[in-house]
Enzyme design. Structure first.
Site, PDB file in Angstrom:
ATOM      1  N   CYS A   1       0.801  -1.097   0.102  1.00 28.66           N
ATOM      2  CA  CYS A   1      -0.077  -0.060  -0.032  1.00 28.66           C
ATOM      3  C   CYS A   1       0.925   1.358   0.105  1.00 28.66           C
ATOM      4  O   CYS A   1       1.826   1.501   0.911  1.00 28.66           O
ATOM      5  CB  CYS A   1      -0.955  -0.014   1.319  1.00 28.66           C
ATOM      6  SG  CYS A   1      -1.955   1.440   1.201  1.00 28.66           S
TER       7      CYS A   1
ATOM      8  N   ARG B   1      -0.064   4.610   2.919  1.00 28.29           N
ATOM      9  CA  ARG B   1      -0.152   4.189   4.535  1.00 28.29           C
ATOM     10  C   ARG B   1       0.268   5.466   5.131  1.00 28.29           C
ATOM     11  O   ARG B   1       0.097   5.482   6.424  1.00 28.29           O
ATOM     12  CB  ARG B   1       0.901   3.209   4.684  1.00 28.29           C
ATOM     13  CG  ARG B   1       0.578   1.796   4.255  1.00 28.29           C
ATOM     14  CD  ARG B   1       1.456   1.001   4.541  1.00 28.29           C
ATOM     15  NE  ARG B   1       2.476   0.994   3.545  1.00 28.29           N
ATOM     16  CZ  ARG B   1       3.709   0.059   3.499  1.00 28.29           C
ATOM     17  NH1 ARG B   1       3.977  -0.329   4.751  1.00 28.29           N
ATOM     18  NH2 ARG B   1       4.396   0.104   2.570  1.00 28.29           N
TER      19      ARG B   1
ATOM     20  N   TRP C   1      -9.176   6.178  -0.938  1.00 30.16           N
ATOM     21  CA  TRP C   1      -9.765   6.693  -2.178  1.00 30.16           C
ATOM     22  C   TRP C   1      -8.875   6.173  -3.248  1.00 30.16           C
ATOM     23  O   TRP C   1      -7.764   5.381  -2.875  1.00 30.16           O
ATOM     24  CB  TRP C   1      -9.665   8.164  -2.258  1.00 30.16           C
ATOM     25  CG  TRP C   1      -8.316   8.701  -1.297  1.00 30.16           C
ATOM     26  CD1 TRP C   1      -7.067   9.058  -2.104  1.00 30.16           C
ATOM     27  CD2 TRP C   1      -7.981   9.226  -0.011  1.00 30.16           C
ATOM     28  NE1 TRP C   1      -6.051   9.456  -1.320  1.00 30.16           N
ATOM     29  CE2 TRP C   1      -6.920   9.597   0.056  1.00 30.16           C
ATOM     30  CE3 TRP C   1      -8.900   9.270   1.114  1.00 30.16           C
ATOM     31  CZ2 TRP C   1      -6.152  10.033   1.015  1.00 30.16           C
ATOM     32  CZ3 TRP C   1      -8.406   9.806   2.249  1.00 30.16           C
ATOM     33  CH2 TRP C   1      -7.286  10.286   2.214  1.00 30.16           C
TER      34      TRP C   1
ATOM     35  N   GLU D   1      -4.895   3.795 -10.755  1.00 28.92           N
ATOM     36  CA  GLU D   1      -5.665   2.506 -11.015  1.00 28.92           C
ATOM     37  C   GLU D   1      -6.586   2.607 -11.930  1.00 28.92           C
ATOM     38  O   GLU D   1      -7.103   1.273 -12.472  1.00 28.92           O
ATOM     39  CB  GLU D   1      -6.182   2.339  -9.537  1.00 28.92           C
ATOM     40  CG  GLU D   1      -5.210   2.224  -8.251  1.00 28.92           C
ATOM     41  CD  GLU D   1      -6.002   2.081  -6.917  1.00 28.92           C
ATOM     42  OE1 GLU D   1      -6.466   1.110  -6.620  1.00 28.92           O
ATOM     43  OE2 GLU D   1      -6.130   3.211  -6.232  1.00 28.92           O
TER      44      GLU D   1
HETATM   45  C1  HEM Z   1      -6.477   6.330   1.845  1.00 25.96           C
HETATM   46  C2  HEM Z   1      -6.029   6.328   0.534  1.00 25.96           C
HETATM   47  C3  HEM Z   1      -5.438   5.084   0.070  1.00 25.96           C
HETATM   48  C4  HEM Z   1      -4.763   5.150  -1.222  1.00 25.96           C
HETATM   49  C5  HEM Z   1      -4.645   6.007  -2.263  1.00 25.96           C
HETATM   50  C6  HEM Z   1      -4.291   3.539  -1.412  1.00 25.96           C
HETATM   51  C7  HEM Z   1      -3.620   3.128  -2.493  1.00 25.96           C
HETATM   52  C8  HEM Z   1      -3.222   1.821  -2.618  1.00 25.96           C
HETATM   53  C9  HEM Z   1      -3.037   1.575  -4.173  1.00 25.96           C
HETATM   54  C10 HEM Z   1      -2.859   2.144  -5.312  1.00 25.96           C
HETATM   55  C11 HEM Z   1      -2.735   0.081  -4.030  1.00 25.96           C
HETATM   56  C12 HEM Z   1      -2.432  -0.943  -4.898  1.00 25.96           C
HETATM   57  C13 HEM Z   1      -3.633  -1.467  -5.744  1.00 25.96           C
HETATM   58  C14 HEM Z   1      -3.470  -2.401  -6.980  1.00 25.96           C
HETATM   59  O1  HEM Z   1      -2.135  -2.061  -7.581  1.00 25.96           O
HETATM   60  O2  HEM Z   1      -4.218  -3.031  -7.192  1.00 25.96           O
HETATM   61  C15 HEM Z   1      -3.211  -0.303  -2.608  1.00 25.96           C
HETATM   62  C16 HEM Z   1      -2.811  -1.556  -2.003  1.00 25.96           C
HETATM   63  C17 HEM Z   1      -3.359  -1.955  -0.823  1.00 25.96           C
HETATM   64  N1  HEM Z   1      -3.897  -0.950   0.119  1.00 25.96           N
HETATM   65 FE1  HEM Z   1      -4.023   0.826  -0.112  1.00 25.96          FE
HETATM   66  N2  HEM Z   1      -4.439   2.853  -0.451  1.00 25.96           N
HETATM   67  C18 HEM Z   1      -5.344   3.625   0.721  1.00 25.96           C
HETATM   68  C19 HEM Z   1      -5.647   3.275   1.700  1.00 25.96           C
HETATM   69  C20 HEM Z   1      -5.819   2.066   2.336  1.00 25.96           C
HETATM   70  C21 HEM Z   1      -6.661   1.538   3.396  1.00 25.96           C
HETATM   71  C22 HEM Z   1      -7.634   2.341   4.329  1.00 25.96           C
HETATM   72  C23 HEM Z   1      -6.095   0.224   3.641  1.00 25.96           C
HETATM   73  C24 HEM Z   1      -6.627  -0.895   4.681  1.00 25.96           C
HETATM   74  C25 HEM Z   1      -7.202  -0.321   5.775  1.00 25.96           C
HETATM   75  C26 HEM Z   1      -5.416  -0.102   2.664  1.00 25.96           C
HETATM   76  C27 HEM Z   1      -4.788  -1.568   2.491  1.00 25.96           C
HETATM   77  C28 HEM Z   1      -4.331  -1.908   1.250  1.00 25.96           C
HETATM   78  C29 HEM Z   1      -3.789  -3.200   1.123  1.00 25.96           C
HETATM   79  C30 HEM Z   1      -4.051  -4.409   1.906  1.00 25.96           C
HETATM   80  C31 HEM Z   1      -3.263  -3.285  -0.279  1.00 25.96           C
HETATM   81  C32 HEM Z   1      -2.771  -4.559  -1.103  1.00 25.96           C
HETATM   82  C33 HEM Z   1      -4.007  -5.341  -1.690  1.00 25.96           C
HETATM   83  C34 HEM Z   1      -3.418  -6.332  -2.432  1.00 25.96           C
HETATM   84  O3  HEM Z   1      -2.600  -7.199  -1.882  1.00 25.96           O
HETATM   85  O4  HEM Z   1      -4.137  -6.696  -3.394  1.00 25.96           O
HETATM   86  N3  HEM Z   1      -5.227   0.918   1.887  1.00 25.96           N
HETATM   87  N4  HEM Z   1      -3.396   0.850  -1.902  1.00 25.96           N
HETATM   88  N1  LIG Z   2      -7.047   2.620  -3.570  1.00 25.43           N
HETATM   89  C1  LIG Z   2      -7.162   1.422  -3.468  1.00 25.43           C
HETATM   90  N2  LIG Z   2      -6.793   0.555  -4.120  1.00 25.43           N
HETATM   91  C2  LIG Z   2      -6.787  -0.891  -3.948  1.00 25.43           C
HETATM   92  C3  LIG Z   2      -6.458  -1.435  -2.781  1.00 25.43           C
HETATM   93  C4  LIG Z   2      -6.246  -2.698  -2.336  1.00 25.43           C
HETATM   94  C5  LIG Z   2      -6.538  -3.650  -3.433  1.00 25.43           C
HETATM   95  C6  LIG Z   2      -6.841  -3.067  -4.871  1.00 25.43           C
HETATM   96  C7  LIG Z   2      -7.299  -3.931  -5.864  1.00 25.43           C
HETATM   97  O1  LIG Z   2      -6.641  -5.126  -5.902  1.00 25.43           O
HETATM   98  C8  LIG Z   2      -6.782  -6.224  -6.733  1.00 25.43           C
HETATM   99  C9  LIG Z   2      -6.214  -7.187  -6.639  1.00 25.43           C
HETATM  100  C10 LIG Z   2      -4.770  -7.020  -7.092  1.00 25.43           C
HETATM  101  N3  LIG Z   2      -4.799  -5.794  -7.810  1.00 25.43           N
HETATM  102  C11 LIG Z   2      -6.076  -5.509  -8.212  1.00 25.43           C
HETATM  103  C12 LIG Z   2      -7.099  -1.866  -4.968  1.00 25.43           C
HETATM  104  C13 LIG Z   2      -7.924   0.911  -2.284  1.00 25.43           C
HETATM  105  C14 LIG Z   2      -9.062   0.300  -1.913  1.00 25.43           C
HETATM  106  C15 LIG Z   2      -9.600   0.057  -0.676  1.00 25.43           C
HETATM  107  C16 LIG Z   2      -8.862   0.974   0.126  1.00 25.43           C
HETATM  108  S1  LIG Z   2      -7.605   1.903  -0.542  1.00 25.43           S
END
Ligand code: HEM
Ligand SMILES: N/C(=N/c1cccc(CO[C@@H]2CCNC2)c1)c1cccs1
Length: 348
Positions: free
Chosen positions: A58, A61, A223, A228
């Site tokens: 993420c 964070r 958000w 994405e």
């Molecule tokens: C507040 C704005 C946030 C932004 C802009 C953001 C952005 C992102 C982005 C761009 C990704 C990669 C997603 C992808 O490539 O498909 C990601 C992954 C992730 N985010 Fe964040 N995030 C945010 C908040 C959060 C929150 C609130 C949580 C959980 C409480 C979180 C947990 C995660 C996790 C667990 C992943 C990995 C998902 C996976 O393994 O597929 N994020 N985030």
């Molecule tokens: N901006 C975000 N983006 C993502 C965060 C976590 C996961 C994903 C989608 O993950 C899919 C599975 C692996 N790539 C696409 C998108 C958030 C979703 C929920 C909180 S922030």
């Protein structure tokens, strides 16, 4: 052994929240006497924030402390869980000023959706209408009796399962769904593509292990980062595959790679996403600002005396990755518990 893992979690909770060391023994005795581990809302709230802070993939964070937690562990019926999900959607959406929110349900509850709001994908003989990533789940919903309209942007229903009971399908009323119609700051024809996307990404199929206990229904939202939507969801050839169409409209020579027509189309699509969300007052972050925020997060963590871990490949934006400062250095991908992780889909 469960109580050992609970102790480890409680010790981290006690240390980081500056509680008396006796707190750990008190809580362990209460769990032993009760024959069950039942975390307080404060312990849950800290754990869910910590799990976000530990999620190496993420980039967002920096804001881990501002996560809003809804404790829904007492809800038992699909109907009240549905209502709690609508309340989550409304609170998180907040008219576009998105609030990072998580709801935690009893481990007997499973949400079958990948995201609370996502578009259907209909596979016909010679094409896919809508989001190809949703084809399998859309078929599941149809087997459960759901009738989709067959359009490119049909919001899928919520599918909620309690224990071993049959899953229940609930439509999300339109009043709860905020979407952004995509237009471009200067390319007037862009709007005619008829593209839109939903405002709030709410992941509903991941789990988190807290002190040895698995919470398998913890839908969370933040958000979007613009790429994405603009560099993946609408751009990937196996998603909405919009680059060839946009390049054509731009009058680019798409007959050979060397014209970099894909890159030109990609930039304009991403500019349209950021411009439209901004104009509609819907929270979004561009990938350059997101990287800067991540650098701030690293500094904050180092000042707190904590090592920063991250998954380099995932933290790099899918567009212009070398413009990101983190591109030019290695990253420690050590995994610290708790963190959000994948789990087997309940219908596979
Ligand atoms: C507040 C704005 C946030 C932004 C802009 C953001 C952005 C992102 C982005 C761009 C990704 C990669 C997603 C992808 O490539 O498909 C990601 C992954 C992730 N985010 Fe964040 N995030 C945010 C908040 C959060 C929150 C609130 C949580 C959980 C409480 C979180 C947990 C995660 C996790 C667990 C992943 C990995 C998902 C996976 O393994 O597929 N994020 N985030
Ligand atoms: N901006 C975000 N983006 C993502 C965060 C976590 C996961 C994903 C989608 O993950 C899919 C599975 C692996 N790539 C696409 C998108 C958030 C979703 C929920 C909180 S922030």
């Amino acid at each position: 052994m469960l109580l050992e893992q609970v102790r480890i979690f409680l010790e981290q909770y006690t240390a980081e929240n500056k509680l008396a060391q006796s707190y750990v023994e008190e809580r362990l005795q209460q769990f032993t006497a009760a024959g069950a581990v039942d975390y307080t809302i404060e312990e849950m709230d800290y754990a869910l924030k910590l799990a976000w802070r530990n999620s190496n993939k993420c980039i967002g964070r920096l804001f881990w402390k501002s996560l809003h937690t809804f404790d829904r562990r007492h809800l038992k019926t699909a109907q009240e869980i549905y209502e709690a999900l609508l309340a989550h959607i409304d609170y998180a959406t907040n008219g576009g000023k998105i609030r990072s929110t998580i709801s935690v349900f009893d481990p007997s509850v499973r949400i079958w959706n990948h995201q609370l709001i996502r578009y259907a994908g209909y596979k016909t003989a010679n094409e896919i209408i809508g989001d190809p990533a949703s084809v399998e789940f859309t078929q599941k919903c149809q087997e459960l009796g759901w009738q989709g309209a067959g359009g490119r942007f049909d919001v899928l229903p919520l599918v909620i399962q309690v224990g071993d009971a049959a899953p229940v399908v609930f439509d999300i009323p339109k009043t709860h769904i905020l979407e952004v119609e995509l237009r471009h700051p200067t390319l007037e024809w862009f709007r005619e593509l008829g593209l839109k996307w939903y405002a709030v990404p709410m992941i509903s199929d991941m789990k988190v292990e807290i002190g040895g206990l698995d919470f398998v229904s913890v839908p969370f939202n933040g958000w979007y980062m613009g790429t994405e939507i603009g560099a993946r969801n609408l751009a990937d050839s196996e998603r909405y595959n919009m680059l060839p169409i946009i390049a054509e409209k731009m009058g680019l020579d798409t007959s050979k790679n060397m014209t970099l027509w894909q890159d030109y189309a990609l930039v304009e699509l991403n500019r349209a996403v950021l411009y439209s969300y901004k104009e509609d007052g819907v929270s979004i972050v561009d990938h350059h600002t997101a990287v800067e925020q991540f650098l701030l997060f690293e500094k904050q963590e180092q000042q707190a005396g904590r090592e920063v871990t991250g998954n380099w490949a995932w933290l790099l934006p899918p567009m212009s990755p070398a413009t990101a400062a983190i591109y030019h250095r290695p990253m420690d991908n050590t995994k610290h518990k708790p963190f959000y992780r994948y789990q087997q889909a309940p219908y596979q």
